[in-house]
Design a protein around this motif. Structure first.
Motif, PDB file in Angstrom:
ATOM      1  N   PRO A   1     -20.688  20.526 -22.244  1.00  0.00           N
ATOM      2  CA  PRO A   1     -19.251  19.477 -22.560  1.00  0.00           C
ATOM      3  C   PRO A   1     -18.737  20.162 -21.120  1.00  0.00           C
ATOM      4  N   TYR A   2     -17.917  19.258 -20.349  1.00  0.00           N
ATOM      5  CA  TYR A   2     -15.648  19.482 -19.977  1.00  0.00           C
ATOM      6  C   TYR A   2     -14.874  18.999 -20.437  1.00  0.00           C
ATOM      7  N   ARG A   3     -13.541  19.709 -19.611  1.00  0.00           N
ATOM      8  CA  ARG A   3     -12.444  19.640 -20.656  1.00  0.00           C
ATOM      9  C   ARG A   3     -11.411  18.794 -19.104  1.00  0.00           C
ATOM     10  N   PHE A   4     -11.343  18.018 -19.223  1.00  0.00           N
ATOM     11  CA  PHE A   4     -11.096  17.015 -18.337  1.00  0.00           C
ATOM     12  C   PHE A   4      -9.504  16.585 -17.978  1.00  0.00           C
ATOM     13  N   SER A   5      -8.633  16.721 -17.264  1.00  0.00           N
ATOM     14  CA  SER A   5      -7.197  16.770 -17.559  1.00  0.00           C
ATOM     15  C   SER A   5      -6.609  15.438 -16.044  1.00  0.00           C
ATOM     16  N   GLY A   6      -5.559  15.552 -16.341  1.00  0.00           N
ATOM     17  CA  GLY A   6      -4.942  14.375 -14.984  1.00  0.00           C
ATOM     18  C   GLY A   6      -4.078  13.812 -15.777  1.00  0.00           C
ATOM     19  N   VAL A   7      -4.050  12.726 -15.120  1.00  0.00           N
ATOM     20  CA  VAL A   7      -3.423  11.576 -15.673  1.00  0.00           C
ATOM     21  C   VAL A   7      -3.715  10.319 -16.602  1.00  0.00           C
ATOM     22  N   SER A   8      -3.093   9.633 -17.676  1.00  0.00           N
ATOM     23  CA  SER A   8      -3.527   8.936 -18.025  1.00  0.00           C
ATOM     24  C   SER A   8      -4.107   7.818 -16.723  1.00  0.00           C
ATOM     25  N   LEU A   9      -5.010   6.381 -16.718  1.00  0.00           N
ATOM     26  CA  LEU A   9      -5.256   5.472 -16.156  1.00  0.00           C
ATOM     27  C   LEU A   9      -3.944   4.727 -16.224  1.00  0.00           C
ATOM     28  N   LEU A  10      -3.304   4.197 -17.726  1.00  0.00           N
ATOM     29  CA  LEU A  10      -2.772   3.778 -18.363  1.00  0.00           C
ATOM     30  C   LEU A  10      -1.384   4.213 -17.781  1.00  0.00           C
ATOM     31  N   ASP A  11      -1.060   5.280 -18.165  1.00  0.00           N
ATOM     32  CA  ASP A  11       0.308   6.160 -17.613  1.00  0.00           C
ATOM     33  C   ASP A  11      -0.165   5.737 -16.029  1.00  0.00           C
ATOM     34  N   PHE A  12      -0.666   6.073 -15.024  1.00  0.00           N
ATOM     35  CA  PHE A  12      -0.761   6.059 -13.803  1.00  0.00           C
ATOM     36  C   PHE A  12      -0.206   4.454 -13.413  1.00  0.00           C
TER      37      PHE A  12
ATOM     38  N   GLU B   1       0.680  -1.194   0.233  1.00  0.00           N
ATOM     39  CA  GLU B   1      -0.220  -0.495  -0.319  1.00  0.00           C
ATOM     40  C   GLU B   1       0.817   1.662   0.120  1.00  0.00           C
ATOM     41  N   THR B   2       0.606   2.080  -1.056  1.00  0.00           N
ATOM     42  CA  THR B   2       0.790   3.464  -1.025  1.00  0.00           C
ATOM     43  C   THR B   2       0.280   4.350  -1.417  1.00  0.00           C
ATOM     44  N   VAL B   3       0.872   5.974  -0.506  1.00  0.00           N
ATOM     45  CA  VAL B   3      -0.355   7.335   0.074  1.00  0.00           C
ATOM     46  C   VAL B   3       0.033   7.448  -1.348  1.00  0.00           C
ATOM     47  N   ILE B   4      -0.734   7.953  -2.003  1.00  0.00           N
ATOM     48  CA  ILE B   4      -0.995   8.812  -3.302  1.00  0.00           C
ATOM     49  C   ILE B   4      -1.692  10.164  -3.271  1.00  0.00           C
ATOM     50  N   ALA B   5      -0.506  11.450  -3.340  1.00  0.00           N
ATOM     51  CA  ALA B   5      -1.038  12.658  -3.128  1.00  0.00           C
ATOM     52  C   ALA B   5      -2.005  13.493  -4.835  1.00  0.00           C
ATOM     53  N   VAL B   6      -2.287  14.251  -5.123  1.00  0.00           N
ATOM     54  CA  VAL B   6      -2.375  15.245  -5.718  1.00  0.00           C
ATOM     55  C   VAL B   6      -1.074  15.854  -6.409  1.00  0.00           C
ATOM     56  N   ASP B   7      -0.494  16.240  -6.187  1.00  0.00           N
ATOM     57  CA  ASP B   7       0.932  16.310  -6.188  1.00  0.00           C
ATOM     58  C   ASP B   7       1.558  15.368  -6.825  1.00  0.00           C
ATOM     59  N   ASP B   8       1.371  14.167  -6.941  1.00  0.00           N
ATOM     60  CA  ASP B   8       2.015  12.567  -7.370  1.00  0.00           C
ATOM     61  C   ASP B   8       1.704  12.452  -8.228  1.00  0.00           C
ATOM     62  N   LEU B   9       0.233  12.614  -8.463  1.00  0.00           N
ATOM     63  CA  LEU B   9      -0.292  12.719  -9.837  1.00  0.00           C
ATOM     64  C   LEU B   9       0.082  13.729 -10.962  1.00  0.00           C
ATOM     65  N   GLU B  10       0.482  15.366 -10.468  1.00  0.00           N
ATOM     66  CA  GLU B  10       0.736  16.194 -11.494  1.00  0.00           C
ATOM     67  C   GLU B  10       2.435  16.187 -11.615  1.00  0.00           C
ATOM     68  N   LEU B  11       2.889  15.136 -11.124  1.00  0.00           N
ATOM     69  CA  LEU B  11       4.244  14.870 -11.257  1.00  0.00           C
ATOM     70  C   LEU B  11       3.966  14.070 -13.128  1.00  0.00           C
TER      71      LEU B  11
ATOM     72  N   GLN C   1       0.564   1.851 -15.080  1.00  0.00           N
ATOM     73  CA  GLN C   1       2.792   1.322 -15.654  1.00  0.00           C
ATOM     74  C   GLN C   1       3.785   2.506 -14.809  1.00  0.00           C
ATOM     75  N   SER C   2       3.405   3.475 -14.269  1.00  0.00           N
ATOM     76  CA  SER C   2       4.490   4.171 -13.624  1.00  0.00           C
ATOM     77  C   SER C   2       4.965   3.934 -12.602  1.00  0.00           C
ATOM     78  N   ARG C   3       3.473   3.106 -12.113  1.00  0.00           N
ATOM     79  CA  ARG C   3       3.648   2.156 -10.437  1.00  0.00           C
ATOM     80  C   ARG C   3       4.282   1.144 -10.212  1.00  0.00           C
ATOM     81  N   LEU C   4       4.449   0.455 -11.269  1.00  0.00           N
ATOM     82  CA  LEU C   4       4.817  -0.935 -11.916  1.00  0.00           C
ATOM     83  C   LEU C   4       6.331  -1.716 -11.732  1.00  0.00           C
TER      84      LEU C   4
END
Ligand SMILES: Nc1nc2c(c(=O)[nH]1)N[C@H]1C(S)=C(S)[C@@H](COP(=O)(O)O)O[C@H]1N2
Ligand SMILES: [Mo]
Length: 164
Positions: free
Chosen positions: A69-80, A38-48, A82-85
């Motif tokens: 309509p909205y433009r949503f931004s963040g990290v793709s779940l796949l990138d996230f 288990e790891t705690v993930i903060a919004v700052d971690d996602l922004e990197l 893959q960044s952790r494994l």
């Protein structure tokens, strides 16, 4: 809104009773890896991580109308994921569960081949160029392919479990 104890399995189908009230203040969540770590993930971690945006997203609520309509931004779940494994580590699906006991299961195949290809599933922390507020769902799962409901647009992610 049903109390969480009436919905013991957050991955079972949910009714159209969107909870408008953030269940907690801190938008950090827990990531559980395939080995149970288990790891705690903060919004700052996602922004990197690489930023991905998807325009033309709607929140289609049965009962209280569609927003967007909205433009949503963040990290793709796949990138996230893959960044952790470590490379080559097998995984087949990801469970995304909110603090108020609402969740969704996303298969790896869906993340590897989004349709259309430029509309991936994202862990969103911004909407129309502004940081999402906690009330708007920070951190929120956005599944652009969902067009008839908002049952996959999980607000207030509390736990992400990567399953082997
Ligand atoms: N955490 C959480 N996310 C949720 C829900 C919820 O009750 N809790 N309801 C879903 C449903 S049924 C709808 S219609 C939308 C409502 O999103 P909105 O509050 O941004 O309009 O959130 C979805 N995501
Ligand atoms: Mo809904």
């Amino acid at each position: 809104m049903n109390p969480a104890h009436e919905r013991p399995d957050p991955l079972r189908p949910h009714t159209h009773e969107p909870n408008p009230d953030p269940p907690s203040v801190d938008p950090s969540f827990i990531l559980v890896g395939p080995t149970g770590d288990e790891t705690v993930i903060a919004v700052d971690d996602l922004e990197l991580l690489p930023r991905t945006s998807v325009s033309g997203c709607y929140i289609v609520s049965t009962g209280h109308g569609t927003s967007g309509p909205y433009r949503f931004s963040g990290v793709s779940l796949l990138d996230f994921v893959q960044s952790r494994l470590d490379a080559g580590m097998p995984w087949s699906q990801v469970e995304v569960i909110s603090v108020d006991g609402f969740g969704n299961r996303i298969m790896a195949t869906e993340l590897h081949s989004p349709r259309p290809v430029d509309r991936p599933v994202i862990l969103s922390y911004a909407r129309d160029g502004q940081k999402l507020t906690r009330r708007q769902g920070l951190v929120r799962l956005i599944v652009p392919s969902e067009k008839d409901d908002a049952l996959r647009q999980v607000k207030w992610i509390g736990r992400i479990v990567i399953r082997e």
